[in-house]
Design an enzyme around this catalytic site. Structure first.
Site, PDB file in Angstrom:
ATOM      1  N   ASN A  77      -1.763  -7.611 -10.065  1.00  0.00           N
ATOM      2  CA  ASN A  77      -1.689  -8.426  -8.846  1.00  0.00           C
ATOM      3  C   ASN A  77      -2.660  -7.816  -7.848  1.00  0.00           C
ATOM      4  OD1 ASN A  77      -1.059  -9.800  -6.536  1.00  0.00           O
ATOM      5  ND2 ASN A  77       1.017  -8.963  -6.332  1.00  0.00           N
ATOM      6  N   TRP A  78      -3.762  -8.531  -7.637  1.00  0.00           N
ATOM      7  CA  TRP A  78      -4.794  -7.990  -6.738  1.00  0.00           C
ATOM      8  C   TRP A  78      -4.417  -8.124  -5.274  1.00  0.00           C
ATOM      9  CZ3 TRP A  78      -9.768 -10.519  -9.292  1.00  0.00           C
ATOM     10  CH2 TRP A  78      -9.992  -9.927 -10.544  1.00  0.00           C
ATOM     11  N   LYS A  79      -3.381  -8.916  -4.975  1.00  0.00           N
ATOM     12  CA  LYS A  79      -2.980  -9.157  -3.575  1.00  0.00           C
ATOM     13  C   LYS A  79      -4.199  -9.650  -2.792  1.00  0.00           C
ATOM     14  CE  LYS A  79       0.691  -5.835  -4.297  1.00  0.00           C
ATOM     15  NZ  LYS A  79       1.623  -4.867  -3.753  1.00  0.00           N
ATOM     16  N   GLU A 127       6.250  -9.369  -0.766  1.00  0.00           N
ATOM     17  CA  GLU A 127       5.382  -9.491   0.418  1.00  0.00           C
ATOM     18  C   GLU A 127       5.430 -10.915   0.980  1.00  0.00           C
ATOM     19  OE1 GLU A 127       1.916  -7.757  -1.430  1.00  0.00           O
ATOM     20  OE2 GLU A 127       2.955  -5.822  -1.450  1.00  0.00           O
ATOM     21  N   GLU A 174      10.713  -5.687  -9.078  1.00  0.00           N
ATOM     22  CA  GLU A 174       9.868  -4.860  -8.218  1.00  0.00           C
ATOM     23  C   GLU A 174      10.694  -4.364  -7.042  1.00  0.00           C
ATOM     24  OE1 GLU A 174       5.389  -5.781  -8.797  1.00  0.00           O
ATOM     25  OE2 GLU A 174       6.153  -7.044  -7.197  1.00  0.00           O
ATOM     26  N   GLY A 225       3.579   0.154  -3.671  1.00  0.00           N
ATOM     27  CA  GLY A 225       2.513   0.728  -2.858  1.00  0.00           C
ATOM     28  C   GLY A 225       2.852   2.071  -2.237  1.00  0.00           C
ATOM     29  N   SER A 230       4.227   0.931  -8.082  1.00  0.00           N
ATOM     30  CA  SER A 230       3.545   2.221  -8.283  1.00  0.00           C
ATOM     31  C   SER A 230       3.350   2.575  -9.762  1.00  0.00           C
ATOM     32  CB  SER A 230       4.282   3.342  -7.537  1.00  0.00           C
ATOM     33  OG  SER A 230       4.269   3.088  -6.138  1.00  0.00           O
ATOM     34  N   GLY A 236      -0.045  -3.410  -9.042  1.00  0.00           N
ATOM     35  CA  GLY A 236      -0.812  -3.713  -7.851  1.00  0.00           C
ATOM     36  C   GLY A 236      -2.075  -2.878  -7.778  1.00  0.00           C
TER      37      GLY A 236
END
Ligand code: 13P
Length: 245
Positions: free
Chosen positions: A13-15, A95, A163, A169, A206, A227
């Site tokens: 997931n590149w966000k 998010e 998650e 993160g 993570s 991520g």
């Protein structure tokens, strides 16, 4: 990995990261792994470019809107995603939930994607405060109840990503045992829905090369949602290699 599952699903997931140049590098540097399903969730403006440049991994969207085509300025519809060949999307990433998205809205988005033939990774997970209050199981069950359709759609896959918010993160990944405990609970909540033994459950938070294999070694973890470590093809490829070793 659940023995009834077909293959591991390793997703990035590149966000809100990426550029045309990054996608060129990613496509050139990615070694398509044999023996697992690789998937990257790219920002909407780059979906088509990423699909053109990346071989060996499917490219999915990170979100969609709960609207039909029409007077909804700024919205991305399921039909548009399907039209450009997008076959996967995330729904309910924490998010998005933190930005105010309700569980009911997540469920509506999932239903729209599925109706358009788009497979979905539904994200669920508890906050640190919810965990400390002993509410892990209740939170996961309610996010699944709100997010999953009553009638299981044919022809698309729905996978679940566990998650925990506190692991995203932060560098503080859950332990493999904690991921397994949540995965087993999710599996029990899914009993009777869809082809329940075949629903793939991913862990995210993570993940990096070095801890990835420990997660997929658990019986109720069938893949990963990554991520930061998915932003470079090299680190994503290293994780793919680690889980296949
Ligand atoms: P990190 O791997 O950067 O912790 O992000 C996890 C995540 O949110 C993937 O959807």
């Amino acid at each position: 990995m659940n023995e009834q599952s077909n293959r591991l699903l390793i997703a990035g997931n590149w966000k809100a990261n990426g550029s045309l140049a990054m996608i060129e590098d990613w496509g050139a540097g990615f070694k398509a792994p044999e023996g697992l399903d690789a998937l990257v969730f790219a920002p909407a403006p780059y979906l088509r470019h990423a699909a053109d440049r990346i071989a060996g991994a499917a490219v999915g969207a990170q979100d969609l809107d709960d609207v039909d085509d029409g007077a909804h300025t700024g919205c991305v519809t399921a039909r548009m995603l399907a039209d450009i060949g997008c076959r996967w999307t995330l729904a309910g990433h924490s998010e998005r939930r933190q930005a105010g998205e309700s569980g009911v809205l997540v469920g509506a988005k999932l239903a729209r994607a599925a109706a358009a033939g788009i497979s979905v990774v539904l994200c669920v997970g508890e906050s640190q405060a919810e965990r400390e209050a002993g509410r892990l199981e209740e939170v996961l069950r309610s996010q699944l109840d709100e997010g999953l359709p009553a009638a299981w759609p044919a022809g698309v896959e729905i996978a679940i990503a566990y998650e925990p918010v506190w692991a995203i993160g932060t560098g503080l990944a859950a332990s493999a045992a904690d991921a397994q405990q949540a995965g087993a609970w999710i599996r029990s909540c899914l009993a009777g829905r869809g082809a329940d033994g075949k629903i793939r459950i991913l862990y995210g938070g993570s993940v990096k090369a070095g801890n990835a294999a420990g997660f997929v070694g658990q019986p109720d973890i069938d893949g990963l949602l990554i991520g930061g470590a998915s932003l470079e093809a090299g680190s994503f490829s290293a994780i793919c290699a680690e889980v296949l070793a």
